[in-house]
Design an enzyme around this catalytic site. Sequence first.
Site, mmCIF file in Angstrom:
data_model
loop_
_atom_site.group_PDB
_atom_site.id
_atom_site.type_symbol
_atom_site.label_atom_id
_atom_site.label_comp_id
_atom_site.label_asym_id
_atom_site.label_seq_id
_atom_site.Cartn_x
_atom_site.Cartn_y
_atom_site.Cartn_z
ATOM 1 N N GLU A 1 -3.222 8.073 -3.942
ATOM 2 C CA GLU A 1 -3.349 7.290 -5.170
ATOM 3 C C GLU A 1 -4.600 7.750 -5.915
ATOM 4 O O GLU A 1 -5.687 7.617 -5.358
ATOM 5 C CB GLU A 1 -3.467 5.820 -4.800
ATOM 6 C CG GLU A 1 -3.165 4.888 -5.941
ATOM 7 C CD GLU A 1 -3.110 3.446 -5.460
ATOM 8 O OE1 GLU A 1 -2.187 3.098 -4.701
ATOM 9 O OE2 GLU A 1 -4.022 2.687 -5.814
ATOM 10 N N ARG B 1 0.852 -1.181 0.000
ATOM 11 C CA ARG B 1 0.000 0.000 0.000
ATOM 12 C C ARG B 1 0.890 1.234 0.000
ATOM 13 O O ARG B 1 1.956 1.234 0.636
ATOM 14 C CB ARG B 1 -0.903 0.031 1.242
ATOM 15 C CG ARG B 1 -2.096 -0.910 1.186
ATOM 16 C CD ARG B 1 -3.153 -0.456 0.174
ATOM 17 N NE ARG B 1 -4.317 -1.319 0.170
ATOM 18 C CZ ARG B 1 -4.509 -2.349 -0.662
ATOM 19 N NH1 ARG B 1 -3.611 -2.636 -1.589
ATOM 20 N NH2 ARG B 1 -5.608 -3.069 -0.591
ATOM 21 N N HIS C 1 -1.817 0.629 -9.721
ATOM 22 C CA HIS C 1 -2.399 -0.384 -8.836
ATOM 23 C C HIS C 1 -2.937 -1.568 -9.655
ATOM 24 O O HIS C 1 -4.139 -1.855 -9.679
ATOM 25 C CB HIS C 1 -3.514 0.242 -7.978
ATOM 26 C CG HIS C 1 -3.786 -0.506 -6.711
ATOM 27 N ND1 HIS C 1 -4.078 0.120 -5.525
ATOM 28 C CD2 HIS C 1 -3.820 -1.829 -6.444
ATOM 29 C CE1 HIS C 1 -4.286 -0.788 -4.572
ATOM 30 N NE2 HIS C 1 -4.140 -1.981 -5.119
HETATM 31 P P1 NDP Z 1 -0.749 -11.713 4.504
HETATM 32 O O1 NDP Z 1 -1.484 -11.354 5.754
HETATM 33 O O2 NDP Z 1 -0.808 -13.104 4.006
HETATM 34 O O3 NDP Z 1 0.789 -11.342 4.673
HETATM 35 C C1 NDP Z 1 1.208 -10.173 5.259
HETATM 36 C C2 NDP Z 1 2.567 -10.403 5.893
HETATM 37 O O4 NDP Z 1 3.015 -9.161 6.433
HETATM 38 C C3 NDP Z 1 2.545 -11.406 7.024
HETATM 39 O O5 NDP Z 1 3.553 -12.338 6.798
HETATM 40 C C4 NDP Z 1 2.845 -10.598 8.274
HETATM 41 O O6 NDP Z 1 3.649 -11.376 9.149
HETATM 42 C C5 NDP Z 1 3.622 -9.407 7.698
HETATM 43 N N1 NDP Z 1 3.501 -8.215 8.526
HETATM 44 C C6 NDP Z 1 2.399 -7.701 9.114
HETATM 45 N N2 NDP Z 1 2.724 -6.605 9.833
HETATM 46 C C7 NDP Z 1 4.059 -6.448 9.695
HETATM 47 C C8 NDP Z 1 4.983 -5.508 10.208
HETATM 48 N N3 NDP Z 1 4.609 -4.537 11.062
HETATM 49 N N4 NDP Z 1 6.278 -5.622 9.848
HETATM 50 C C9 NDP Z 1 6.685 -6.627 9.029
HETATM 51 N N5 NDP Z 1 5.847 -7.558 8.519
HETATM 52 C C10 NDP Z 1 4.556 -7.461 8.846
HETATM 53 O O7 NDP Z 1 -1.271 -10.691 3.419
HETATM 54 P P2 NDP Z 1 -1.265 -10.833 1.825
HETATM 55 O O8 NDP Z 1 0.057 -11.361 1.411
HETATM 56 O O9 NDP Z 1 -2.479 -11.532 1.375
HETATM 57 O O10 NDP Z 1 -1.420 -9.298 1.395
HETATM 58 C C11 NDP Z 1 -0.521 -8.327 1.853
HETATM 59 C C12 NDP Z 1 -0.959 -6.945 1.403
HETATM 60 O O11 NDP Z 1 -0.715 -6.775 0.017
HETATM 61 C C13 NDP Z 1 -2.455 -6.647 1.533
HETATM 62 O O12 NDP Z 1 -2.801 -6.273 2.853
HETATM 63 C C14 NDP Z 1 -2.650 -5.515 0.548
HETATM 64 O O13 NDP Z 1 -2.488 -4.274 1.179
HETATM 65 C C15 NDP Z 1 -1.530 -5.713 -0.464
HETATM 66 N N6 NDP Z 1 -2.043 -6.110 -1.781
HETATM 67 C C16 NDP Z 1 -1.764 -5.317 -2.859
HETATM 68 C C17 NDP Z 1 -2.184 -5.664 -4.117
HETATM 69 C C18 NDP Z 1 -1.912 -4.807 -5.270
HETATM 70 O O14 NDP Z 1 -2.716 -4.779 -6.188
HETATM 71 N N7 NDP Z 1 -0.783 -4.113 -5.307
HETATM 72 C C19 NDP Z 1 -2.955 -6.890 -4.349
HETATM 73 C C20 NDP Z 1 -3.213 -7.630 -3.158
HETATM 74 C C21 NDP Z 1 -2.758 -7.250 -1.939
HETATM 75 P P3 NDP Z 1 3.596 -11.128 10.741
HETATM 76 O O15 NDP Z 1 2.149 -11.204 11.122
HETATM 77 O O16 NDP Z 1 4.449 -12.208 11.330
HETATM 78 O O17 NDP Z 1 4.192 -9.771 10.953
HETATM 79 C C1 DGY Z 2 -6.003 -5.925 -2.795
HETATM 80 O O1 DGY Z 2 -6.517 -7.023 -3.028
HETATM 81 O O2 DGY Z 2 -5.732 -5.549 -1.662
HETATM 82 C C2 DGY Z 2 -5.699 -5.062 -3.967
HETATM 83 O O3 DGY Z 2 -4.836 -4.032 -3.623
HETATM 84 C C3 DGY Z 2 -6.922 -4.500 -4.590
HETATM 85 O O4 DGY Z 2 -7.450 -3.527 -3.767
#
Ligand code: NDP
Ligand code: DGY
Length: 315
Positions: free
Chosen positions: A260, A231, A279
Amino acid sequence: MTLPFVIADTPLASAVNELLAGRVEILPWDAIDGPHRERVAGLYTYGHPLVDKSLLDRLPGLRVISNYGVGVDHIRVGQAAARGIPVGNTPGILDGATADMGFALLLAAARCLIVGDRYARSPAFTRYDPGYMLGREVHGQTLGIIGLGRIGRQVAQRARGFDMPVLYHNRRRNEEAEAALGARYVPFDELLATSDFVMLTCPLTDATRGIIGREALARMKPTAILVNISRGPVVDMAALTAALTQRTIYAAALDVTDPEPLPRDHPLLALDNLVIAPHLGSATHETRQKMAEISVENLLRGLAGQPLLHEVLPG
Ligand code: NDP
Ligand code: DGY
């Protein structure tokens, strides 16, 4: 038959429209203050409008919030839970597409692909020159992943194909992921200082907002490339603009920004060491179809008082 009223962040993807046709009555976002607001049963978020207490207070009949996507930083999940309103999202099915985009951005920034594309189309390209647009090696270089979750793991898997050692930093070590992916856990500062590429795949939370600021950027190698597919607000845009302008890091590639979109006259947009996408992480036909199906199913289940396919828990 009266259809339940659902306020949606429009325009809706055509697949969502098709799946909802005849099942709910869609109202535009500004219906939150309109004459039907007390009868609104569902909220469908598509982009990232803020769903907070003040909004929830205006919709006393709300039974479900469904988000088309996995990231729910725009939804105050705890405030919804306090009212007994479940929040649905679409985890797991967009990991591959989003990781692919992360790698596309990484490669584009490292190998001057966008600058090269512009040059190859321009009248200036009259002759091959072995000295122009030398980029940074990708294969064999160290990739640091901040947020090794569902998407981060897919990124790590792709990195193996490029023979890249993978470092990661989460709040908690994940030894199962380390064994499966050959990734090594390191403290945040060490990851920044030793990675050739830093990829952000963490959610936006109070703890991650602005974690890539002036200090973090100063720790990165002058040859390093920052890729953000999480994000926008995880990165301090002013600090990044300064780092790229002064070339204290080599380049950045952003799928997401803060705000954004960026204002059209934002100084970042003038830099040739920035690659930027609007995005597009999950934007493939196949993935968007699955996101439509899951988010619509979450919405319909919530309206019917049934458990959602994927419910986000507060905390
Ligand atoms: P997950 O919850 O599977 O993974 C997130 C990871 O981040 C976890 O491993 C967590 O581990 C870690 N994390 C959380 N807080 C912290 C912190 N303070 N410091 C370091 N690591 C941290 O989420 P997803 O992989 O499914 O998605 C991640 C993000 O990607 C979404 O929330 C979204 O914002 C973004 N996204 C963007 C997209 C795009 O179009 N660009 C598409 C889809 C998603 P732990 O809990 O051990 O810290
Ligand atoms: C997600 O799945 O979080 C993507 O960023 C779309 O908003």
